[in-house]
Design an enzyme around this catalytic site. Structure first.
Site, PDB file in Angstrom:
ATOM      1  N   CYS A   2       0.919  -1.018  -0.001  1.00  0.00           N
ATOM      2  CA  CYS A   2       0.036   0.091  -0.040  1.00  0.00           C
ATOM      3  C   CYS A   2       0.681   1.207  -0.001  1.00  0.00           C
ATOM      4  O   CYS A   2       2.099   1.470   0.516  1.00  0.00           O
ATOM      5  CB  CYS A   2      -0.761  -0.162   1.225  1.00  0.00           C
ATOM      6  SG  CYS A   2      -1.855  -1.534   1.459  1.00  0.00           S
ATOM      7  N   ARG A  27       4.837   0.723  -6.392  1.00  0.00           N
ATOM      8  CA  ARG A  27       4.732  -0.444  -5.104  1.00  0.00           C
ATOM      9  C   ARG A  27       3.492  -1.258  -5.281  1.00  0.00           C
ATOM     10  O   ARG A  27       3.654  -2.419  -4.482  1.00  0.00           O
ATOM     11  CB  ARG A  27       4.239   0.555  -3.794  1.00  0.00           C
ATOM     12  CG  ARG A  27       5.137   1.749  -3.535  1.00  0.00           C
ATOM     13  CD  ARG A  27       4.528   2.689  -2.394  1.00  0.00           C
ATOM     14  NE  ARG A  27       4.266   1.788  -1.276  1.00  0.00           N
ATOM     15  CZ  ARG A  27       5.113   1.858  -0.198  1.00  0.00           C
ATOM     16  NH1 ARG A  27       6.304   2.465  -0.354  1.00  0.00           N
ATOM     17  NH2 ARG A  27       4.911   1.203   0.900  1.00  0.00           N
ATOM     18  N   TRP A  73      -2.901  -2.470  -1.690  1.00  0.00           N
ATOM     19  CA  TRP A  73      -2.501  -3.873  -2.042  1.00  0.00           C
ATOM     20  C   TRP A  73      -3.334  -4.678  -1.406  1.00  0.00           C
ATOM     21  O   TRP A  73      -2.691  -4.909  -0.010  1.00  0.00           O
ATOM     22  CB  TRP A  73      -1.000  -4.084  -2.057  1.00  0.00           C
ATOM     23  CG  TRP A  73      -0.608  -5.167  -2.930  1.00  0.00           C
ATOM     24  CD1 TRP A  73      -0.748  -5.466  -4.353  1.00  0.00           C
ATOM     25  CD2 TRP A  73       0.177  -6.067  -2.595  1.00  0.00           C
ATOM     26  NE1 TRP A  73       0.061  -6.729  -4.575  1.00  0.00           N
ATOM     27  CE2 TRP A  73       0.571  -7.076  -3.291  1.00  0.00           C
ATOM     28  CE3 TRP A  73       0.622  -6.420  -1.139  1.00  0.00           C
ATOM     29  CZ2 TRP A  73       1.265  -8.357  -3.390  1.00  0.00           C
ATOM     30  CZ3 TRP A  73       1.377  -7.878  -0.959  1.00  0.00           C
ATOM     31  CH2 TRP A  73       1.724  -8.701  -2.073  1.00  0.00           C
ATOM     32  N   ASN A  99      -1.300   1.422   5.929  1.00  0.00           N
ATOM     33  CA  ASN A  99      -0.643   0.518   5.377  1.00  0.00           C
ATOM     34  C   ASN A  99      -0.009  -0.567   6.364  1.00  0.00           C
ATOM     35  O   ASN A  99       0.593  -0.067   7.235  1.00  0.00           O
ATOM     36  CB  ASN A  99       0.639   0.914   4.616  1.00  0.00           C
ATOM     37  CG  ASN A  99       1.594   0.139   3.847  1.00  0.00           C
ATOM     38  OD1 ASN A  99       1.237  -1.051   3.611  1.00  0.00           O
ATOM     39  ND2 ASN A  99       2.921   0.574   3.634  1.00  0.00           N
ATOM     40  N   GLY A 100      -0.155  -1.743   5.981  1.00  0.00           N
ATOM     41  CA  GLY A 100       0.310  -2.989   7.113  1.00  0.00           C
ATOM     42  C   GLY A 100      -0.870  -3.868   7.379  1.00  0.00           C
ATOM     43  O   GLY A 100      -1.657  -3.938   6.655  1.00  0.00           O
ATOM     44  N   GLU A 480      18.384 -16.554 -10.510  1.00  0.00           N
ATOM     45  CA  GLU A 480      17.670 -14.973 -10.783  1.00  0.00           C
ATOM     46  C   GLU A 480      17.115 -14.867 -11.983  1.00  0.00           C
ATOM     47  O   GLU A 480      16.247 -14.284 -12.143  1.00  0.00           O
ATOM     48  CB  GLU A 480      18.819 -14.238 -10.392  1.00  0.00           C
ATOM     49  CG  GLU A 480      18.715 -12.618 -10.905  1.00  0.00           C
ATOM     50  CD  GLU A 480      17.292 -12.047 -10.277  1.00  0.00           C
ATOM     51  OE1 GLU A 480      16.742 -12.589  -9.304  1.00  0.00           O
ATOM     52  OE2 GLU A 480      16.890 -10.919 -10.699  1.00  0.00           O
ATOM     53  N   LYS A 484      13.158 -13.612 -12.942  1.00  0.00           N
ATOM     54  CA  LYS A 484      12.919 -12.604 -13.698  1.00  0.00           C
ATOM     55  C   LYS A 484      11.907 -12.962 -14.657  1.00  0.00           C
ATOM     56  O   LYS A 484      11.035 -12.393 -15.116  1.00  0.00           O
ATOM     57  CB  LYS A 484      14.214 -12.015 -14.441  1.00  0.00           C
ATOM     58  CG  LYS A 484      15.204 -11.323 -13.570  1.00  0.00           C
ATOM     59  CD  LYS A 484      14.783  -9.864 -13.470  1.00  0.00           C
ATOM     60  CE  LYS A 484      14.070  -9.462 -12.074  1.00  0.00           C
ATOM     61  NZ  LYS A 484      14.576  -9.993 -10.918  1.00  0.00           N
ATOM     62  N   GLU A 487       8.391 -13.645 -13.283  1.00  0.00           N
ATOM     63  CA  GLU A 487       7.845 -12.532 -12.701  1.00  0.00           C
ATOM     64  C   GLU A 487       7.237 -11.598 -13.610  1.00  0.00           C
ATOM     65  O   GLU A 487       6.205 -10.620 -13.522  1.00  0.00           O
ATOM     66  CB  GLU A 487       8.539 -11.847 -11.416  1.00  0.00           C
ATOM     67  CG  GLU A 487       9.754 -11.204 -11.843  1.00  0.00           C
ATOM     68  CD  GLU A 487      10.310 -10.278 -10.602  1.00  0.00           C
ATOM     69  OE1 GLU A 487       9.357  -9.938  -9.697  1.00  0.00           O
ATOM     70  OE2 GLU A 487      11.608 -10.314 -10.627  1.00  0.00           O
ATOM     71  N   HIS A 503      19.718 -35.120 -12.413  1.00  0.00           N
ATOM     72  CA  HIS A 503      19.002 -35.659 -11.160  1.00  0.00           C
ATOM     73  C   HIS A 503      17.659 -35.434 -11.141  1.00  0.00           C
ATOM     74  O   HIS A 503      16.961 -35.218 -10.008  1.00  0.00           O
ATOM     75  CB  HIS A 503      19.520 -35.479  -9.727  1.00  0.00           C
ATOM     76  CG  HIS A 503      21.112 -35.444  -9.606  1.00  0.00           C
ATOM     77  ND1 HIS A 503      21.580 -36.977  -9.468  1.00  0.00           N
ATOM     78  CD2 HIS A 503      22.402 -34.613  -9.908  1.00  0.00           C
ATOM     79  CE1 HIS A 503      22.612 -36.827  -9.334  1.00  0.00           C
ATOM     80  NE2 HIS A 503      23.326 -35.778  -9.696  1.00  0.00           N
ATOM     81  N   LYS A 602       6.286  -3.989  -5.325  1.00  0.00           N
ATOM     82  CA  LYS A 602       7.593  -3.700  -5.358  1.00  0.00           C
ATOM     83  C   LYS A 602       8.374  -4.307  -3.820  1.00  0.00           C
ATOM     84  O   LYS A 602       9.361  -4.446  -3.854  1.00  0.00           O
ATOM     85  CB  LYS A 602       7.947  -2.197  -5.704  1.00  0.00           C
ATOM     86  CG  LYS A 602       9.455  -1.903  -5.639  1.00  0.00           C
ATOM     87  CD  LYS A 602      10.423  -2.425  -6.816  1.00  0.00           C
ATOM     88  CE  LYS A 602      11.637  -2.312  -6.547  1.00  0.00           C
ATOM     89  NZ  LYS A 602      12.395  -3.098  -7.603  1.00  0.00           N
TER      90      LYS A 602
HETATM   91  C1  AGP Z   1      12.696  -9.075  -7.481  1.00  0.00           C
HETATM   92  O1  AGP Z   1      12.714  -8.975  -8.943  1.00  0.00           O
HETATM   93  C2  AGP Z   1      11.169  -9.346  -7.022  1.00  0.00           C
HETATM   94  N1  AGP Z   1      10.641  -8.238  -7.157  1.00  0.00           N
HETATM   95  C3  AGP Z   1      11.239  -9.630  -5.596  1.00  0.00           C
HETATM   96  O2  AGP Z   1      12.007 -11.061  -5.351  1.00  0.00           O
HETATM   97  C4  AGP Z   1      12.108  -8.960  -4.593  1.00  0.00           C
HETATM   98  O3  AGP Z   1      13.515  -8.963  -4.648  1.00  0.00           O
HETATM   99  C5  AGP Z   1      12.108  -9.354  -2.932  1.00  0.00           C
HETATM  100  O4  AGP Z   1      10.772  -8.988  -2.882  1.00  0.00           O
HETATM  101  C6  AGP Z   1      12.839  -8.836  -1.966  1.00  0.00           C
HETATM  102  O5  AGP Z   1      12.717  -7.249  -2.046  1.00  0.00           O
HETATM  103  P1  AGP Z   1      14.021  -6.358  -1.493  1.00  0.00           P
HETATM  104  O6  AGP Z   1      15.190  -6.589  -2.076  1.00  0.00           O
HETATM  105  O7  AGP Z   1      13.031  -4.977  -1.113  1.00  0.00           O
HETATM  106  O8  AGP Z   1      14.019  -6.889   0.048  1.00  0.00           O
END
Ligand code: AGP
Length: 607
Positions: A2, A27, A73, A99-100, A480, A484, A487, A503, A602
């Site tokens: 949020c 966000r 959110w 927010n929370g 990673e 990418k 997501e 395996h 985010k």
């Molecule tokens: C990465 O592309 C994602 N958006 C997600 O995995 C992110 O890295 C993760 O939520 C950790 O976020 P932070 O680095 O702000 O702690």
């Protein structure tokens, strides 16, 4: 997560709030709303959907000089207009944005309903506005303090009352809140991107603090009404750094700017005279650094993969035992904290709940936890025992890219410093500095070749599954790369250690599923090549990330992206960038919402 914004000042609040919410879009959210005090009343406009839907819904020229806004959110209650914030109490005289997550909202709601309070939403946040209303006796700040003391969980809230025109009260516990100090106007927000267009003077509100704000004044205090002195900080980011600067997406901009962001991560941190790294914020003496016998790294998502690379680098360069672990796992396994251990909490946003709570658990056990973060003043760096800001500049796209390469840079610098305190001689240290300083140029060269990835991305954009395979220091890079692609393109992708494919995963190989092999000319090249051949022998399709001149790979793979030759330790940088671009081009080809992929935020500030 949020987003929150509040405004007190002479300008029409509505448009300013909506614009501020637009700057918080990154966000991640699913609905948005504002409340302004106009005509002596609190008026709320809120909608499921995007900011543009809200803007269309808010009456043109809506006046009112004080207001609050929110992008939601969803965590409790479905995505609809009613559950959107701001929430009003039943009299319509109190409004809040939150927010929370309030963990005891059920019990509070039951009690409030027994007392006759009528709830209209399914949210946990709504209990807050009714609590404040039930405790209000003419002093909003006092009512907010009494209300939040009844809450269990996390909150960043801003409240306003019809009978206290021109005033906002903010409170924080676990969710970020920042005060922006303007010229006869004040702002409250979840983070500085919402207000940087208006002011660069900010105060970061800490957990347990409350701030009362009018256009010309602010007061910060704790829940026991003790005044709290706060330092006014200056934001060094420029607004245009936040804007896309002509790129199609924030993600594209942030991939392309990595030569600069990597440079910023190392600037002022390489000591050429002693051929070592220099990290000022660790808050550790040389003796304490020398006594370090192991390093443990906690993080989530991309930051976790950066931590895995960091662990490899620490072990290979500094010969210090190092491991990376998911923060969400560590927190609940009653971690064993040993002496002479340094923990790193790696987080771009500095607000990730899993990482923050794991850090607090470790600190409660006596651990020293250092942060490697990007957002200055965010919670993890402020609560950690020291650490390193990576200076990537604002990372707006939900998919993290430049933060990853800057996070691993912080580990390279730390490893160099620790190695030079131990076994690494000055010549070797100087050579490592040369390698680190060559990174911006090498990354520029990789980026110069980015268009060669576009036909490859288009060729495989409709795959249902993709495997990413790497070994050694490039195994986390394969993980990673898979993240990418997942997501932002929504294609199922898995990262594996290349050796591991025999395996089990090799059962997935068919004539359709592409396997992306990271095959630098390091000590494991021949082994990765034999894994690659195993896939080809089963008619699998192979995309190779290989080093200039490796003709054997060029002959075997179906498609190759060539990277410049470099020293072994640098290949994570040269391999991750093509994977970022591959995911980006595939997502473009599929017409995905690249900067704000579905279901994602985010900064995940809830568990
Ligand atoms: C990465 O592309 C994602 N958006 C997600 O995995 C992110 O890295 C993760 O939520 C950790 O976020 P932070 O680095 O702000 O702690």
């Amino acid at each position: 997560m949020c987003g929150i914004i509040g405004y007190c000042g002479p300008k029409p609040a509505a448009e300013l709030l909506v614009e501020g919410l637009r700057r918080l879009e990154y966000r991640g959210y699913d609905s948005a709303g504002i409340c302004v005090r106009t005509g002596g009343k609190l008026v709320v406009h809120k909608k499921k959907g995007k900011i543009k839907d809200l803007r269309d819904h808010v009456p043109e020229g809506l006046d009112g000089e004080t207001g609050i806004g929110h992008t939601r959110w969803a965590t409790h209650g479905e995505v609809n207009d009613t559950n959107a914030h701001p929430h009003l109490d039943v009299t319509g005289r109190v409004a809040i944005v939150h927010n929370g997550i309030i963990e005891n909202f059920d019990a509070l709601r039951e009690k409030l309903e027994d007392d006759g309070y009528v709830f209209v939403s399914e949210t946990d946040s709504e209990v807050i506005v009714h609590l404040i209303a039930s405790l209000y006796d003419g002093d909003l700040e006092r009512a907010v303090k009494q209300a939040v003391m009844l809450l269990k969980g996390t909150y960043g809230i801003v409240a306003m009352h019809q009978d206290e025109p021109g005033k906002l009260v903010g409170a924080r516990n676990g969710s970020p809140l920042v005060l922006g100090i303007g010229d006869h106007e004040m702002f409250l927000a979840s983070d500085v991107t919402a207000i940087i267009a208006h002011t660069k003077q900010v105060i970061y509100i800490e957990d347990g603090e409350v701030v009362s704000v009018t256009a010309d004044n602010y007061q910060t205090s704790d829940l026991k009404n003790r005044a709290v002195d706060k330092k006014v900080e200056f934001i060094s980011w420029e607004l245009e750094e936040i804007e896309k600067e002509g790129y199609a997406h924030y993600m594209e901009k942030e991939i392309i700017e990595q030569p600069d962001s990597i440079l910023r991560a190392m600037q002022g941190r390489l000591d050429h005279e002693y051929a070592t790294g220099h990290l000022g914020g660790l808050n550790m003496s040389r003796q304490e650094l020398l006594s370090v016998e192991r390093v443990k790294i906690i993080a989530a998502g991309t930051s976790y993969y950066a931590g895995m690379v960091g662990a490899y680098v620490l072990e290979s360069v500094a010969r210090i035992p190092a491991t990376a672990e998911l923060a969400s796992e560590l927190r609940y396994r009653n971690p064993i904290v040993e002496p002479n251990t340094v923990y790193f909490a790696v987080s771009q946003s500095g607000e990730t709940a899993d990482t923050l709570y794991a850090m607090r658990e470790l600190q409660r056990k006596g651990a020293r936890v250092l942060g490697i973060c990007n957002v200055v003043g965010s919670t993890i760096p402020r609560e950690s025992d020291g650490g390193v800001y990576i200076h990537s500049g604002p990372e707006i796209a939900v998919a993290s890219t430049k933060a990853f390469t800057s996070q691993i840079t912080a580990f390279y610098l730390f490893a160099l410093m620790m190695a030079r305190m131990r076994h690494l001689g000055i010549e070797a240290g100087a050579r490592m500095i040369e390698q680190i300083e060559s990174l911006p140029r090498l990354v520029e060269e990789v980026l110069r070749r980015k268009e060669t990835l576009i036909p490859i991305a288009r060729k495989y954009a409709h795959a249902d599954d993709v495997l990413f395979l790497g070994r050694g220091i490039n195994y986390p890079v394969a993980l990673e790369g898979a993240l990418k692609l997942k997501e932002i393109s929504y294609i199922h992708a898995e990262g594996y250690s290349a050796a591991e494919i025999k395996h089990g995963p090799i059962a997935l190989i068919n004539e359709v599923t592409p396997s992306v092999f990271l095959i630098p000319d390091d000590g494991l090249r021949d082994k990765v090549l034999s894994n690659l051949k195993e896939v080809k022998a089963r008619k699998g399709r192979v995309i190779a990330l290989a080093v200039d001149g490796d003709d054997e790979v060029g002959r075997i793979a179906d498609d190759v992206f060539w990277v410049p030759k470099a020293s072994e330790l640098l290949y994570p940088y040269l391999m991750v960038i093509p994977l970022q671009l591959f995911a980006y081009y595939v997502a473009l080809e599929l017409g995905r919402n690249v900067d704000q992929p579905r279901n994602l935020a985010k900064s995940v500030t809830v568990e």
